[in-house]
Design an enzyme around this catalytic site. Structure first.
Site, PDB file in Angstrom:
ATOM      1  N   GLY A  79       0.513  -7.940  -9.176  1.00 29.48           N
ATOM      2  CA  GLY A  79       1.635  -7.582  -8.311  1.00 29.48           C
ATOM      3  C   GLY A  79       1.188  -7.659  -6.864  1.00 29.48           C
ATOM      4  CG  HIS A 310      -0.119   1.702 -12.400  1.00 28.32           C
ATOM      5  ND1 HIS A 310       0.601   1.466 -11.253  1.00 28.32           N
ATOM      6  CD2 HIS A 310      -0.377   0.472 -12.922  1.00 28.32           C
ATOM      7  CE1 HIS A 310       0.766   0.160 -11.090  1.00 28.32           C
ATOM      8  NE2 HIS A 310       0.176  -0.461 -12.083  1.00 28.32           N
TER       9      HIS A 310
HETATM   10  C1  DGY Z   1      -1.134  -5.179 -11.136  1.00 27.38           C
HETATM   11  O1  DGY Z   1      -2.136  -5.906 -11.277  1.00 27.38           O
HETATM   12  O2  DGY Z   1      -0.197  -5.477 -10.413  1.00 27.38           O
HETATM   13  C2  DGY Z   1      -1.101  -3.927 -11.947  1.00 27.38           C
HETATM   14  O3  DGY Z   1      -0.047  -3.124 -11.658  1.00 27.38           O
HETATM   15  C3  DGY Z   1      -2.411  -3.188 -11.914  1.00 27.38           C
HETATM   16  O4  DGY Z   1      -3.206  -3.863 -12.804  1.00 27.38           O
END
Ligand code: DGY
Length: 343
Positions: A79, A310
């Site tokens: 992300g 998360h």
């Molecule tokens: C990302 O990589 O965007 C996740 O949310 C964390 O691994």
């Protein structure tokens, strides 16, 4: 002269060892928490490369503080909603991220949340640990089956498709998806049907949010959206907290919980009634707003709301891969080469 690099966290062990061999002039944040903004703004001055996580906001202010020599920003995440991509690109700074390697880990966790929410795992664990497990009961802690259900995937990208494949093995009979564009491979391999978002809401028994957080998807799941879902729907978000209007989710979970709470679940007849009247709905979240979600937050109090901190990509193999890709991006950026995993 050794390149100057800022690294915002200690990395998984193998990549950390490789990082230390690079001979960078390096500032690395050493604590097991996000680097405070004021430290970041101070330490970024004069660096050639920034190795960051999604916990660091990369915006005009930070770029200004870094200075014109900055060549590359590489995030150890797939992300990149924490990066002002337009602002970074306007300065001809390269951006790297980590696509692909965390697909399996995140899809696994999404399925775990789906199963956990639908099978009332939070209540089961609590009952076992807190001593309210008295005897086996024909309808006690009954959840809902995955078999023959309709799965709705919001965002049929790499992770969405991997979730759909896994859920197919659990017996879902129909897969619908919504998003910006049709996905030929999902339609061919999964027989997935591209539907408007509204139809996905009304038709799905399970809804998995697998899209990126963008201006289009921010607050996509608001009260109106939740109201359109089946009362029995299982709602799972392993993407980004910002896609859900969390207060609205609270209201919806609240209503669903009232259904639970107004029934004495120890009384078989009423539990059966709850099942017959399809009053069972549940939520699984790996992402929230804010993160961390304070322990006092109301969402934790709902028995049918399962929350994880998360951890979608949290397998050591995946994290090493993500860290290595980010290091590869940094090295390429410092050599003025095209990034192997660039945006
Ligand atoms: C990302 O990589 O965007 C996740 O949310 C964390 O691994």
């Amino acid at each position: 002269m050794a390149p100057k690099v800022l690294v915002s966290r200690i990395l998984p062990p193998q990549t950390q060892a490789k990082l230390l061999q690079q001979g960078f002039e390096m500032y690395q944040w050493q604590e097991d928490c996000a680097i405070p903004r004021n430290v970041l703004l101070e330490k970024v001055k004069g660096v050639d490369a920034i190795y960051c996580l999604f916990t660091e906001r990369i915006d005009e202010e930070l770029l200004e503080a870094a200075g014109p020599q900055l060549k590359v920003v590489a995030t150890m995440s797939v992300g990149y909603d924490h990066i002002d991509v337009k602002a970074v690109k306007a300065r001809n700074i390269k951006i790297g991220y980590t696509p692909g390697v965390l697909t399996d880990a995140t899809a696994d966790l999404t399925v775990l949340l789906t199963l956990g929410a639908s099978r009332r795992i939070k209540e089961g664990i609590r009952a076992a640990e807190e001593g309210s497990w008295t005897t086996w009961g024909p309808t006690w802690l009954c959840g809902s089956q995955i078999t023959n259900k309709t799965l709705g995937i919001v965002g049929m990208g790499r992770i969405g498709e991997a979730v759909a494949h896994r859920m197919k093995a659990f017996g879902v009979s129909h897969i619908v998806y919504s998003g910006r564009s049709r996905k030929a491979t999902a339609e061919k391999n999964l027989n997935a049907e591209y539907v408007p978002f509204e139809s996905l809401l009304t038709e799905s028994d399970i809804i998995a949010v697998c899209c990126a957080l963008t201006d289009e998807t921010r607050d996509l799941f608001n009260y109106e959206a939740f109201k359109k879902m089946k009362k029995t729907a299982i709602f799972v978000n392993s993407a980004r907290g910002g896609i859900v209007q969390q207060d609205d989710l609270g209201k919806v979970v609240d209503n669903t919980s009232n259904c639970y709470n107004s029934l004495d679940l120890c009384k078989v007849s009423q539990t059966v009634r709850a099942l017959e009247e399809n009053l069972i709905g549940a939520v699984g979240l790996d992402v929230t707003t804010p993160e961390p979600l304070p322990a006092s937050h109301k969402l934790y109090t709902f028995p049918n709301c399962l929350i994880l901190p998360h951890v979608g990509s949290a397998t050591l193999e995946t994290r090493e891969n993500m860290a290595q890709m980010t290091l590869d991006n940094i090295l390429a950026g410092l050599r003025d080469e095209t990034l192997p995993f660039g945006i």
